[in-house]
Design a protein around this motif. Structure first.
Motif, PDB file in Angstrom:
ATOM      1  N   LEU A 156     -19.250   4.832  19.214  1.00  0.00           N
ATOM      2  CA  LEU A 156     -20.218   3.897  18.628  1.00  0.00           C
ATOM      3  C   LEU A 156     -21.210   4.617  17.724  1.00  0.00           C
ATOM      4  CD1 LEU A 156     -20.989   1.537  21.656  1.00  0.00           C
ATOM      5  CD2 LEU A 156     -19.644   1.005  19.616  1.00  0.00           C
ATOM      6  N   ASN A 157     -21.553   5.850  18.075  1.00  0.00           N
ATOM      7  CA  ASN A 157     -22.480   6.610  17.246  1.00  0.00           C
ATOM      8  C   ASN A 157     -21.865   6.950  15.883  1.00  0.00           C
ATOM      9  OD1 ASN A 157     -25.030   8.286  16.982  1.00  0.00           O
ATOM     10  ND2 ASN A 157     -23.469   9.850  16.647  1.00  0.00           N
ATOM     11  N   LEU A 158     -20.576   7.243  15.863  1.00  0.00           N
ATOM     12  CA  LEU A 158     -19.909   7.496  14.581  1.00  0.00           C
ATOM     13  C   LEU A 158     -19.948   6.248  13.697  1.00  0.00           C
ATOM     14  CD1 LEU A 158     -16.765   9.543  15.710  1.00  0.00           C
ATOM     15  CD2 LEU A 158     -18.862  10.426  14.650  1.00  0.00           C
ATOM     16  N   ILE A 159     -19.703   5.092  14.306  1.00  0.00           N
ATOM     17  CA  ILE A 159     -19.776   3.828  13.557  1.00  0.00           C
ATOM     18  C   ILE A 159     -21.197   3.601  13.061  1.00  0.00           C
ATOM     19  CG2 ILE A 159     -19.544   1.325  13.748  1.00  0.00           C
ATOM     20  CD1 ILE A 159     -17.284   1.831  15.771  1.00  0.00           C
ATOM     21  N   GLY A 194     -29.395  -1.901  17.846  1.00  0.00           N
ATOM     22  CA  GLY A 194     -28.006  -1.898  18.281  1.00  0.00           C
ATOM     23  C   GLY A 194     -27.727  -0.806  19.305  1.00  0.00           C
ATOM     24  N   SER A 195     -28.326   0.370  19.096  1.00  0.00           N
ATOM     25  CA  SER A 195     -28.134   1.480  20.032  1.00  0.00           C
ATOM     26  C   SER A 195     -28.705   1.147  21.403  1.00  0.00           C
ATOM     27  CB  SER A 195     -28.796   2.746  19.482  1.00  0.00           C
ATOM     28  OG  SER A 195     -28.189   3.161  18.282  1.00  0.00           O
ATOM     29  N   LEU A 196     -29.881   0.522  21.417  1.00  0.00           N
ATOM     30  CA  LEU A 196     -30.499   0.152  22.690  1.00  0.00           C
ATOM     31  C   LEU A 196     -29.654  -0.868  23.448  1.00  0.00           C
ATOM     32  CD1 LEU A 196     -34.267  -0.077  21.624  1.00  0.00           C
ATOM     33  CD2 LEU A 196     -33.200   1.670  23.068  1.00  0.00           C
ATOM     34  N   ILE A 197     -29.121  -1.840  22.725  1.00  0.00           N
ATOM     35  CA  ILE A 197     -28.268  -2.851  23.359  1.00  0.00           C
ATOM     36  C   ILE A 197     -27.003  -2.197  23.910  1.00  0.00           C
ATOM     37  CG2 ILE A 197     -26.842  -4.902  22.951  1.00  0.00           C
ATOM     38  CD1 ILE A 197     -28.947  -5.773  20.866  1.00  0.00           C
ATOM     39  N   VAL A 250     -23.690  -0.112  28.432  1.00  0.00           N
ATOM     40  CA  VAL A 250     -22.980   1.025  29.019  1.00  0.00           C
ATOM     41  C   VAL A 250     -23.590   1.373  30.377  1.00  0.00           C
ATOM     42  CG1 VAL A 250     -22.557   3.505  28.791  1.00  0.00           C
ATOM     43  CG2 VAL A 250     -22.173   2.002  26.842  1.00  0.00           C
ATOM     44  N   ALA A 251     -24.921   1.389  30.436  1.00  0.00           N
ATOM     45  CA  ALA A 251     -25.599   1.694  31.702  1.00  0.00           C
ATOM     46  C   ALA A 251     -25.239   0.662  32.772  1.00  0.00           C
ATOM     47  CB  ALA A 251     -27.108   1.737  31.490  1.00  0.00           C
ATOM     48  N   TYR A 252     -25.180  -0.604  32.385  1.00  0.00           N
ATOM     49  CA  TYR A 252     -24.823  -1.657  33.326  1.00  0.00           C
ATOM     50  C   TYR A 252     -23.408  -1.428  33.880  1.00  0.00           C
ATOM     51  CZ  TYR A 252     -23.699  -6.302  35.145  1.00  0.00           C
ATOM     52  OH  TYR A 252     -23.294  -7.330  35.946  1.00  0.00           O
ATOM     53  N   ALA A 253     -22.485  -1.067  32.992  1.00  0.00           N
ATOM     54  CA  ALA A 253     -21.106  -0.821  33.417  1.00  0.00           C
ATOM     55  C   ALA A 253     -21.024   0.376  34.361  1.00  0.00           C
ATOM     56  CB  ALA A 253     -20.223  -0.590  32.185  1.00  0.00           C
ATOM     57  N   VAL A 254     -21.772   1.438  34.047  1.00  0.00           N
ATOM     58  CA  VAL A 254     -21.780   2.633  34.899  1.00  0.00           C
ATOM     59  C   VAL A 254     -22.362   2.310  36.272  1.00  0.00           C
ATOM     60  CG1 VAL A 254     -22.788   4.939  35.199  1.00  0.00           C
ATOM     61  CG2 VAL A 254     -21.812   4.279  32.991  1.00  0.00           C
ATOM     62  N   LEU A 255     -23.430   1.529  36.309  1.00  0.00           N
ATOM     63  CA  LEU A 255     -24.042   1.150  37.582  1.00  0.00           C
ATOM     64  C   LEU A 255     -23.104   0.296  38.430  1.00  0.00           C
ATOM     65  CD1 LEU A 255     -27.709   0.351  36.453  1.00  0.00           C
ATOM     66  CD2 LEU A 255     -26.934   2.324  37.767  1.00  0.00           C
TER      67      LEU A 255
END
Length: 271
Positions: free
Chosen positions: A198-201, A233-236, A241-246
């Motif tokens: 996502l960072n590359l995009i 966008g990065s914050l969202i 991602v954090a939600y998925a990891v949790l």
């Protein structure tokens, strides 16, 4: 001397993390480690103030104060605070956090403080940003090891453009969890490669918006693309991602609860 403080702090944090949980020197050594860690952050605020980056300015001040607070708790070594509070073992929680900070810190500062590693990751991201642009049908010209351009408008890729801060954070947190390897691998795959991609995009979007003047003149286009849209966008993305990891590693929630219970226990005892 100040530059070496971070390596001293990280070295002590690693040692403290490796010491068995109930060894009597674990807590005071971890406390000293956190205090050295705070010294590093105390000297960072001016850099972000000069850049007018007030978000990171706040975060560095918070990191310094929080590190001092945790260091004080650990050195104080009040055993009443380290046990099960509301069913959560606070000693395990603070040990996990110390391990997470040690691994995250090493993962980040290897690239921020060692010139060869810094150049390598920036050059790699620069190259892959150009490649990602070509995949998306956007012509990005590489001018130097860290310099790219669209339509003649140049953008320098710096360490912040590599997403290493977020990647290091997730690596540290995931590695600190005592869980089956399958769940750890799943959490890693859903976070680190996703953040990197996502960072590359994001980089492609910013440089194309700037070079093609999507939002008016070049300066305004860069500001809106980089500081407004990309940051939101990065914050969202990080939240998702954090939600998925949790969801995969609920032990992280226990760690957070344990730290909050520990802090609450301190104020309760002081009161």
């Amino acid at each position: 001397m100040i530059e070496n403080i971070i390596w001293l702090a990280l070295g002590l944090l690693v040692i403290a993390s490796l010491i068995p949980l109930h060894n009597k020197i674990k807590l005071p050594l971890a406390g000293v480690s956190w205090l050295f860690f705070s010294i590093h952050w105390m000297f960072q605020w001016q850099h972000y103030y000069e850049l007018e980056d007030y978000v990171n300015l706040f975060l560095t001040i918070f990191a310094a104060v929080f590190s001092i607070f945790i260091g004080y708790i650990l050195i104080k070594k009040d055993r009443r605070l380290f046990g099960k509070i509301n069913g959560i073992d606070t000693l395990t929680s603070i040990s996990m956090m110390t391990t997470a900070v040690a691994i995250s810190g090493i993962s980040y500062f290897l690239f921020s403080e060692i010139p060869s590693m810094n150049s390598w990751i920036i050059s790699t991201v620069t190259d892959q940003t150009v490649w990602t642009g070509s995949i998306l049908g956007i012509t990005i010209t590489r001018l130097d090891w860290n310099l790219i351009a669209v339509n003649g408008y140049k953008v320098e890729i710096i360490l912040a453009c590599t997403a290493i801060e977020s990647i290091a954070l997730f690596i540290g947190i995931i590695a600190s969890v005592n869980a089956p390897i399958k769940r750890l691998a799943s959490a890693f795959i859903i976070s680190v490669p996703v953040i990197y991609g996502l960072n590359l995009i994001r980089n492609v979007f910013v440089v194309d918006a700037y070079g093609m003047m999507w939002f008016g003149d070049p300066d305004m286009s860069f500001y809106i693309a980089h500081t407004v849209i990309a940051k939101i966008g990065s914050l969202i993305a990080l939240f998702l991602v954090a939600y998925a990891v949790l969801k995969i590693l609920p032990e992280i929630i226990d760690m957070i609860d344990g730290i909050l219970n520990l802090v609450g226990g301190i104020f309760k005892n002081d009161g």
